[in-house]
Design a protein around this motif. Sequence first.
Motif, PDB file in Angstrom:
ATOM      1  N   GLN A  89      50.621  70.868  89.793  1.00  0.00           N
ATOM      2  CA  GLN A  89      50.252  70.795  88.516  1.00  0.00           C
ATOM      3  C   GLN A  89      50.954  69.806  87.131  1.00  0.00           C
ATOM      4  OE1 GLN A  89      48.979  72.988  88.186  1.00  0.00           O
ATOM      5  NE2 GLN A  89      50.549  74.693  87.371  1.00  0.00           N
ATOM      6  N   LYS A  92      48.001  66.889  87.401  1.00  0.00           N
ATOM      7  CA  LYS A  92      47.078  67.858  86.141  1.00  0.00           C
ATOM      8  C   LYS A  92      47.724  66.752  84.457  1.00  0.00           C
ATOM      9  CE  LYS A  92      46.000  71.845  86.938  1.00  0.00           C
ATOM     10  NZ  LYS A  92      46.196  73.440  87.485  1.00  0.00           N
ATOM     11  N   TRP A  96      45.937  64.610  81.533  1.00  0.00           N
ATOM     12  CA  TRP A  96      45.772  65.504  80.093  1.00  0.00           C
ATOM     13  C   TRP A  96      44.670  64.318  79.232  1.00  0.00           C
ATOM     14  CZ3 TRP A  96      51.021  67.879  79.578  1.00  0.00           C
ATOM     15  CH2 TRP A  96      51.257  68.922  80.707  1.00  0.00           C
ATOM     16  N   GLU A 279      44.594  73.286  79.994  1.00  0.00           N
ATOM     17  CA  GLU A 279      42.955  72.770  80.959  1.00  0.00           C
ATOM     18  C   GLU A 279      42.039  73.002  80.548  1.00  0.00           C
ATOM     19  OE1 GLU A 279      44.567  75.758  83.886  1.00  0.00           O
ATOM     20  OE2 GLU A 279      46.817  74.438  84.316  1.00  0.00           O
TER      21      GLU A 279
END
Length: 291
Positions: A89, A92, A96, A279
């Motif tokens: 997580q 990711k 962004w 996401e």
Amino acid sequence: MSWRTVIVKNRCKLSYKNDYMLITSDGNEKTLHISEIGTLIIENTAVNLTAYLLCELSRYKVKVIFCDHQRNPYGEIIPYYGSHNASKQMSKQSQWSQSTKNNLWKTIVAQKIIKQAQTIYRETGNSSACEALMNFAANVSPGDLTNREAHAAKLYFKELFGPKFSRDSSNDINAALNYGYAILLSAFNREIAAAGYSTTIGVNHCNEYNPFNLTCDLMESFRPIVDSEVYKCRNFAFDDFFKSRLIEILNHKVVILGKEQFLSNAISIYVKLFFRTMETGDDELPEYELI
């Protein structure tokens, strides 16, 4: 599910036994199952806690807030890993895109200003100030490059607490606002950590000395809930009664996604949808309405 916010005010010892928090004071012992606790506020510096209990509270993702000698929130405990896939997580999160972050920040700021306008109209009935704030909200750009948030805040706080009010002043109103915001901050920290993300990597806030940049971003549109409660209690001294009213805001009812929820649950829903939005690249975030 709605978790309890527990505040410990008196000299006592907190310990752990078989998934229960034991509260020992003057030879008397009370128990509370840890799964029922969402936030634990240690308001008295004389409280004694065992390391075992602190570890178990972290394992259950209970937010523990410590207050200073003046009984104002000073710090909190955040577990290293709130989710089994925290590493994935956070990876990711570090990738962004700036355009997605800018669009999300536009949505968050617009939502916040709209809630400020609604608060002004609900608490003071000032329709002209409400209209001015709604105009600010309608003109927020991606990333809020024209700083509509700051312009709106200047008008908002003076309309709510008087023309001489300043957020930089040292008074009971600001102390109460900061206390209420700390309660919100803790609730958002809990949900961010539970989802496996870092509170440090924000969408707009990026202060290297702020461990809660993302939290400060996500809680923005919820701040007017605190402001409204402080306005209602503005003529009281900032005492235990005032603080108890602020702690109870997490049990206020709101409507989000068409369903009635406790504020603590609404925050959980909001945070989960924020990460889903990051996401997918969609800049839609749910709005809440007070009941």
